[in-house]
Each structure stands twice: as structure tokens, then as C-alpha cells.
Design a protein around this motif. Structure first.
Motif, PDB file in Angstrom:
ATOM      1  N   ARG A  68       0.819  -1.201   0.000  1.00 28.75           N
ATOM      2  CA  ARG A  68       0.000   0.000   0.000  1.00 28.75           C
ATOM      3  C   ARG A  68       0.855   1.254   0.000  1.00 28.75           C
ATOM      4  O   ARG A  68       0.336   2.354  -0.031  1.00 28.75           O
ATOM      5  N   PHE A  69       2.192   1.100   0.074  1.00 29.21           N
ATOM      6  CA  PHE A  69       3.054   2.272  -0.035  1.00 29.21           C
ATOM      7  C   PHE A  69       2.852   2.892  -1.413  1.00 29.21           C
ATOM      8  O   PHE A  69       2.689   2.200  -2.408  1.00 29.21           O
ATOM      9  N   PHE A  70       2.892   4.190  -1.475  1.00 29.11           N
ATOM     10  CA  PHE A  70       2.767   4.819  -2.780  1.00 29.11           C
ATOM     11  C   PHE A  70       4.044   5.569  -3.093  1.00 29.11           C
ATOM     12  O   PHE A  70       4.749   6.031  -2.218  1.00 29.11           O
ATOM     13  N   LYS A  71       4.330   5.651  -4.359  1.00 30.45           N
ATOM     14  CA  LYS A  71       5.532   6.333  -4.817  1.00 30.45           C
ATOM     15  C   LYS A  71       5.331   7.836  -4.695  1.00 30.45           C
ATOM     16  O   LYS A  71       4.362   8.386  -5.196  1.00 30.45           O
ATOM     17  N   ILE A  72       6.246   8.496  -4.007  1.00 29.66           N
ATOM     18  CA  ILE A  72       6.158   9.942  -3.864  1.00 29.66           C
ATOM     19  C   ILE A  72       6.575  10.580  -5.177  1.00 29.66           C
ATOM     20  O   ILE A  72       7.675  10.329  -5.672  1.00 29.66           O
ATOM     21  N   PRO A  73       5.735  11.406  -5.796  1.00 26.98           N
ATOM     22  CA  PRO A  73       6.117  12.010  -7.072  1.00 26.98           C
ATOM     23  C   PRO A  73       7.413  12.797  -6.981  1.00 26.98           C
ATOM     24  O   PRO A  73       8.241  12.750  -7.859  1.00 26.98           O
ATOM     25  N   SER A  74       7.596  13.540  -5.896  1.00 28.04           N
ATOM     26  CA  SER A  74       8.842  14.282  -5.714  1.00 28.04           C
ATOM     27  C   SER A  74       8.948  14.693  -4.262  1.00 28.04           C
ATOM     28  O   SER A  74       7.950  14.885  -3.584  1.00 28.04           O
ATOM     29  N   TYR A 193      16.568   5.284  -6.491  1.00 29.38           N
ATOM     30  CA  TYR A 193      16.485   4.245  -7.517  1.00 29.38           C
ATOM     31  C   TYR A 193      17.868   3.887  -8.057  1.00 29.38           C
ATOM     32  O   TYR A 193      18.152   2.716  -8.329  1.00 29.38           O
ATOM     33  N   ARG A 194      18.731   4.885  -8.206  1.00 33.56           N
ATOM     34  CA  ARG A 194      20.085   4.600  -8.684  1.00 33.56           C
ATOM     35  C   ARG A 194      20.849   3.760  -7.665  1.00 33.56           C
ATOM     36  O   ARG A 194      21.541   2.795  -8.024  1.00 33.56           O
ATOM     37  N   ALA A 195      20.726   4.104  -6.376  1.00 36.46           N
ATOM     38  CA  ALA A 195      21.458   3.378  -5.341  1.00 36.46           C
ATOM     39  C   ALA A 195      21.006   1.922  -5.252  1.00 36.46           C
ATOM     40  O   ALA A 195      21.831   1.009  -5.139  1.00 36.46           O
ATOM     41  N   VAL A 196      19.696   1.695  -5.306  1.00 33.44           N
ATOM     42  CA  VAL A 196      19.185   0.324  -5.236  1.00 33.44           C
ATOM     43  C   VAL A 196      19.657  -0.478  -6.442  1.00 33.44           C
ATOM     44  O   VAL A 196      20.064  -1.640  -6.324  1.00 33.44           O
ATOM     45  N   SER A 207      15.083  -4.555 -13.991  1.00 29.41           N
ATOM     46  CA  SER A 207      13.670  -4.326 -13.704  1.00 29.41           C
ATOM     47  C   SER A 207      13.384  -2.837 -13.706  1.00 29.41           C
ATOM     48  O   SER A 207      14.295  -2.000 -13.766  1.00 29.41           O
ATOM     49  N   ASP A 208      12.108  -2.518 -13.651  1.00 32.45           N
ATOM     50  CA  ASP A 208      11.684  -1.132 -13.509  1.00 32.45           C
ATOM     51  C   ASP A 208      11.736  -0.798 -12.019  1.00 32.45           C
ATOM     52  O   ASP A 208      10.849  -1.175 -11.255  1.00 32.45           O
ATOM     53  N   TYR A 209      12.783  -0.106 -11.608  1.00 32.51           N
ATOM     54  CA  TYR A 209      12.994   0.121 -10.183  1.00 32.51           C
ATOM     55  C   TYR A 209      11.986   1.094  -9.594  1.00 32.51           C
ATOM     56  O   TYR A 209      11.790   1.119  -8.379  1.00 32.51           O
ATOM     57  N   VAL A 248      11.567  -2.628  -0.770  1.00 35.47           N
ATOM     58  CA  VAL A 248      12.060  -3.099  -2.060  1.00 35.47           C
ATOM     59  C   VAL A 248      11.528  -4.504  -2.301  1.00 35.47           C
ATOM     60  O   VAL A 248      11.754  -5.413  -1.493  1.00 35.47           O
ATOM     61  N   GLU A 249      10.837  -4.690  -3.393  1.00 26.64           N
ATOM     62  CA  GLU A 249      10.265  -5.991  -3.734  1.00 26.64           C
ATOM     63  C   GLU A 249      11.316  -6.887  -4.381  1.00 26.64           C
ATOM     64  O   GLU A 249      12.132  -6.433  -5.182  1.00 26.64           O
ATOM     65  N   GLY A 250      11.299  -8.174  -4.016  1.00 27.93           N
ATOM     66  CA  GLY A 250      12.148  -9.153  -4.682  1.00 27.93           C
ATOM     67  C   GLY A 250      13.433  -9.501  -3.971  1.00 27.93           C
ATOM     68  O   GLY A 250      14.260 -10.238  -4.528  1.00 27.93           O
ATOM     69  N   LEU A 251      13.638  -9.017  -2.745  1.00 24.36           N
ATOM     70  CA  LEU A 251      14.867  -9.338  -2.019  1.00 24.36           C
ATOM     71  C   LEU A 251      14.730 -10.679  -1.300  1.00 24.36           C
ATOM     72  O   LEU A 251      13.641 -11.054  -0.868  1.00 24.36           O
ATOM     73  N   PRO A 252      15.833 -11.425  -1.133  1.00 21.88           N
ATOM     74  CA  PRO A 252      15.775 -12.708  -0.417  1.00 21.88           C
ATOM     75  C   PRO A 252      15.388 -12.511   1.046  1.00 21.88           C
ATOM     76  O   PRO A 252      15.597 -11.445   1.629  1.00 21.88           O
ATOM     77  N   ASP A 253      14.845 -13.581   1.648  1.00 21.64           N
ATOM     78  CA  ASP A 253      14.457 -13.523   3.054  1.00 21.64           C
ATOM     79  C   ASP A 253      15.646 -13.675   3.993  1.00 21.64           C
ATOM     80  O   ASP A 253      15.601 -13.208   5.128  1.00 21.64           O
ATOM     81  N   GLY A 254      16.707 -14.347   3.537  1.00 20.70           N
ATOM     82  CA  GLY A 254      17.873 -14.566   4.383  1.00 20.70           C
ATOM     83  C   GLY A 254      19.040 -13.686   3.991  1.00 20.70           C
ATOM     84  O   GLY A 254      18.914 -12.761   3.177  1.00 20.70           O
ATOM     85  N   ASP A 255      20.203 -13.949   4.588  1.00 22.55           N
ATOM     86  CA  ASP A 255      21.413 -13.206   4.246  1.00 22.55           C
ATOM     87  C   ASP A 255      21.773 -13.455   2.782  1.00 22.55           C
ATOM     88  O   ASP A 255      21.558 -14.553   2.253  1.00 22.55           O
TER      89      ASP A 255
END
Length: 294
Positions: A68-74, A193-196, A207-209, A248-255
Motif C-alpha cells: 500500500r506504499f505509494f511512490k512519492i512524485p517528488s 532508484y540509482r542506489a538500489v 527491472s523497472d525500479y 524493495v520488492e524481490g529481495l531474499p528472506d535470508g542473508d
């Protein structure tokens, strides 16, 4: 003395008309209605509050449903990186000649020698790319804008970079959230987005970050920290920290571990970059927010 006369008899109570008792009947009838109304109000409040719960940890608030988080336009205010006004040096040698009389000799000689430190070529690249500025002072002060991302997951955990493997084979302890030097005139949001992509891209893929990353509303913080530089011993540093909470979607659950591409691969100064100390691998772990203090 003659005895007192007996008191007059008390007249029996007169029955009240039926019309005077109607208020009693109304009160008895209203009592169940009151409880029913209160019960309905309680049920309404309970159902409405359960759909928007949040957990508040010492440093940030996490919604139960991160989707439910929304992307902040700026970001409401832009903080352009003023490092473009830095002193310029034509080569690492000219930078060395400027620094040597301004720094303790033993500290300057340790750059790139002590494990976990960077060398003169790194600092020259940071200045030439506008990521770092040096004040024309004695002693000099290194100023840079740094993005700090507190990445959170569905289990309310915080992602920390435990350590890094450098190009010289040494390991450098970190134990901090994802951090990235900002580019000149880069806004905090665009830097997210660049850092991630740069530090986690090897595991997230192409992917579309803007769809993978969600910035937690009202989580942006700005502060300035002044301390000695870990990368360049003996050189004082002023860190302008732009921090945000993100999911961030798609990260592993463990180390897990990620591989970073060459930092200055697209730079015209690739020959100098070959002599710099670069980060090859990042090692990440999930921790509880209560276990860290940032």
C-alpha cells in the motif's frame, strides 16, 4: 399538666394519574436502545481501525501491508548537491601536493595501505566526478552528500550491509543501511532508484525500479554529521545525510551477497580508476530495528 393531644392522622397517598407515569415507561424503553447504539458504535470503530494498523519502531513506522506504499512524485524540497563548487585538481599528483602539507604525514601515508581504506586515486575521482568537495582550509574538510536507505521488509526487519569485499582483497566492516554518495544536483528521490540498482541490481535483475521500490511517506530526514573519514584517515569529513525508509520488492528472506559493477566504468578517467580501490561485493543481513541505533 394535661397530656398532649394525639397527632392528626396522615392521609393516604393519592394515586397519580397515568399521564404522570409515562416518563418511567419511556426510560425503561430507552435503556435497551442505548445499549444497542453503543454496541453498534463499538463494532464500527473496531472494524475501521483494524484496516489501517501500523507498528511504530524507535526510528520509523511500518505499515502492515507494504504494497500500500505509494511512490512519492517528488520530495517537497530539493537539496542539490553543491559539490560542483569543489576545488579542482588536474591530476592525483596535484591533489597529493596540495594535501601533504595539510595532513599528518603518517595518516596520509596510510591511505590504501591500512585494510579498508581508500587511496589518493579514489579521492581524486570523487572530486573530479563532483561527489566530494574539499574546502580550501587547513586542515582540509571533505564534504559529501550521502543517501542512507533504511530498507524494510514484510517481517518488519531492517536490511544492513554487514561488510564489503574490496578490489585489493580486504574486507571492510560496515554494519549500516545501504549508503551511496550522491551525484551533483541529484535529488534524494532520484538517488534512491540509482542506489538500489547499483548495489542490489545483481540480485534484482533488469527491472523497472520505480515499480520495485516504494518510499515510505514522511520518512525523509536530513542531518549533518562531522567526523574523521574512515576511508581517508586524518581527513575530517562533513556528511550531509539524506535518509529515507523504503520497501524493495524481490529481495531474499535470508542473508545474501551482491556484486557491484565498476564504479567509474563510464568515466573518462578509467586509467586512474584502475588504480583506485573499488567495492567488489556487498554482504547483507536482515536485523530487527531494536538491535540497531541510527
Amino acid at each position: 399538666m394535661p397530656p398532649a393531644p394525639p397527632p392528626p392522622p396522615v392521609p393516604p397517598p393519592q394515586p397519580q394519574p397515568i399521564s404522570n407515569l409515562t416518563h418511567l415507561n419511556k426510560s425503561k424503553a430507552a435503556l435497551p436502545d442505548f445499549f444497542l447504539a453503543a454496541l453498534s458504535l463499538f463494532a464500527f470503530l473496531s472494524s475501521s481501525s483494524s484496516s489501517s494498523k501500523s507498528f511504530k519502531f524507535p526510528a520509523f513506522s511500518i505499515q502492515l501491508n507494504p504494497r500500500r506504499f505509494f511512490k512519492i512524485p517528488s520530495i517537497s524540497m530539493e537539496f542539490p548537491n553543491s559539490n560542483s563548487k569543489s576545488l579542482t585538481f588536474t591530476s592525483p599528483q596535484s591533489l597529493s601536493e596540495w594535501l601533504q602539507p595539510r595532513l599528518p604525514s603518517h595518516s596520509f601515508a596510510s591511505w590504501g595501505v591500512i585494510p579498508g581504506t581508500k587511496n589518493l586515486h579514489n579521492l581524486w575521482l570523487e572530486i573530479s566526478q563532483g561527489e566530494t568537495s574539499l574546502a580550501d582550509s587547513n586542515p582540509p574538510i571533505r564534504t559529501l552528500h550521502v543517501l542512507s536507505l533504511r530498507i524494510i521488509d514484510n517481517h518488519h526487519r531492517l536490511l544492513l550491509e554487514s561488510h564489503q569485499q574490496l578490489s585489493d582483497g580486504t574486507l571492510r566492516n560496515r554494519n549500516r543501511p545501504l549508503s551511496e554518495k550522491m551525484k551533483p544536483n541529484e535529488t534524494p528521490e532520484s538517488a534512491v532508484y540509482r542506489a538500489v540498482q547499483e548495489e542490489l541490481g545483481s540480485i534484482l535483475g533488469d527491472s523497472d525500479y520505480s515499480q520495485l521500490v516504494r518510499i515510505v511517506p514522511d520518512s525523509y530526514r536530513l542531518k549533518i554529521e562531522e567526523r574523521d573519514s574512515v576511508s581517508y584517515p586524518g581527513l575530517s569529513a562533513s556528511y550531509v545525510l539524506h535518509s529515507m525508509d523504503v520497501w524493495v520488492e524481490g529481495l531474499p528472506d535470508g542473508d545474501f551477497c551482491t556484486v557491484e559493477e565498476e564504479e567509474y566504468v563510464n568515466s573518462e578517467d578509467t586509467n586512474i580508476a584502475d588504480h583506485a580501490v573499488s567495492v567488489k561485493k556487498h554482504f547483507w543481513k536482515w536485523v530487527s530495528p531494536e538491535s540497531v541505533d541510527f
